[in-house]
Design a protein around this motif. Structure first.
Motif, PDB file in Angstrom:
ATOM      1  N   ASP A   1      -2.284  23.933 -23.797  1.00 38.15           N
ATOM      2  CA  ASP A   1      -2.159  24.901 -24.880  1.00 38.15           C
ATOM      3  C   ASP A   1      -3.358  24.811 -25.819  1.00 38.15           C
ATOM      4  O   ASP A   1      -3.651  23.740 -26.369  1.00 38.15           O
ATOM      5  N   ALA A   2      -4.033  25.933 -26.018  1.00 37.49           N
ATOM      6  CA  ALA A   2      -5.217  25.974 -26.870  1.00 37.49           C
ATOM      7  C   ALA A   2      -4.900  25.583 -28.314  1.00 37.49           C
ATOM      8  O   ALA A   2      -5.700  24.923 -28.985  1.00 37.49           O
ATOM      9  N   VAL A   3      -3.723  25.963 -28.797  1.00 38.40           N
ATOM     10  CA  VAL A   3      -3.339  25.615 -30.171  1.00 38.40           C
ATOM     11  C   VAL A   3      -3.163  24.105 -30.297  1.00 38.40           C
ATOM     12  O   VAL A   3      -3.617  23.495 -31.272  1.00 38.40           O
ATOM     13  N   ALA A   4      -2.514  23.487 -29.316  1.00 38.85           N
ATOM     14  CA  ALA A   4      -2.333  22.028 -29.343  1.00 38.85           C
ATOM     15  C   ALA A   4      -3.691  21.329 -29.336  1.00 38.85           C
ATOM     16  O   ALA A   4      -3.893  20.361 -30.083  1.00 38.85           O
TER      17      ALA A   4
ATOM     18  N   ASP B   1      -8.567  19.039 -34.963  1.00 35.47           N
ATOM     19  CA  ASP B   1      -8.532  19.004 -36.426  1.00 35.47           C
ATOM     20  C   ASP B   1      -8.312  17.592 -36.964  1.00 35.47           C
ATOM     21  O   ASP B   1      -8.562  17.325 -38.141  1.00 35.47           O
TER      22      ASP B   1
ATOM     23  N   ALA C   1      -6.538  22.571 -30.433  1.00 29.30           N
ATOM     24  CA  ALA C   1      -7.179  22.820 -31.733  1.00 29.30           C
ATOM     25  C   ALA C   1      -6.608  21.888 -32.794  1.00 29.30           C
ATOM     26  O   ALA C   1      -7.354  21.346 -33.627  1.00 29.30           O
ATOM     27  N   GLU C   2      -5.301  21.687 -32.753  1.00 27.45           N
ATOM     28  CA  GLU C   2      -4.679  20.776 -33.724  1.00 27.45           C
ATOM     29  C   GLU C   2      -5.170  19.344 -33.530  1.00 27.45           C
ATOM     30  O   GLU C   2      -5.391  18.622 -34.500  1.00 27.45           O
TER      31      GLU C   2
END
Length: 134
Positions: free
Chosen positions: A22-25, A31, A27-28
């Motif tokens: 997952d791209a969001v995971a 971060d 990215a997190e």
């Protein structure tokens, strides 16, 4: 037998349509990086791959031995690691392996093992590609 192959092919198509991670995971996780610190994402990927590879091998060996408990343990351990990267297709395969192992249903395991190995390869490639971007 033909029906089993059709179901297997359908599951593979569904898995391949969804991203391996997952791209969001990711990215997190990126971060979490602190300036001047070692690459946090790279360290997490290295940890995951160094742990997950042997888990896949353990599942393969347990299936070959007909060791349902060993399959359940390997699948459970791998499942726990999948969430970090949002590797949902791999997690679903682990859940099915774990459920089949707990019910001592060994008939589907060779096909699930193939799916597991194939999906793990997709996750490994996706993670390596993500690290190249950074």
């Amino acid at each position: 037998m033909e029906r089993t192959h059709e179901l297997y092919a359908d599951r593979l198509m569904l898995v391949e349509q969804e991203p391996a991670v997952d791209a969001v995971a990711l990215a997190e996780l990126s971060d979490l990086q602190n300036p001047g610190e070692p690459d946090a994402l790279a360290e997490l990927v290295e940890l995951f791959l160094s742990d997950a590879g042997p888990r896949v091998i353990a599942a393969r060996e347990a299936i070959a031995e007909g060791n349902a408990e060993g399959v359940a343990q390997a699948a459970h351990a791998l499942l726990g690691s999948c969430g970090i990267f949002g590797a949902r297709p791999l997690a679903r395969i682990c859940e099915r392996l774990q459920a089949d192992a707990r019910s001592a249903n060994l008939t589907e395991m060779p096909g699930l093992l193939h799916e597991l190995e194939r999906e793990f390869a997709r996750v490994r490639i996706a993670l390596h590609n993500e690290l190249r971007k950074a």
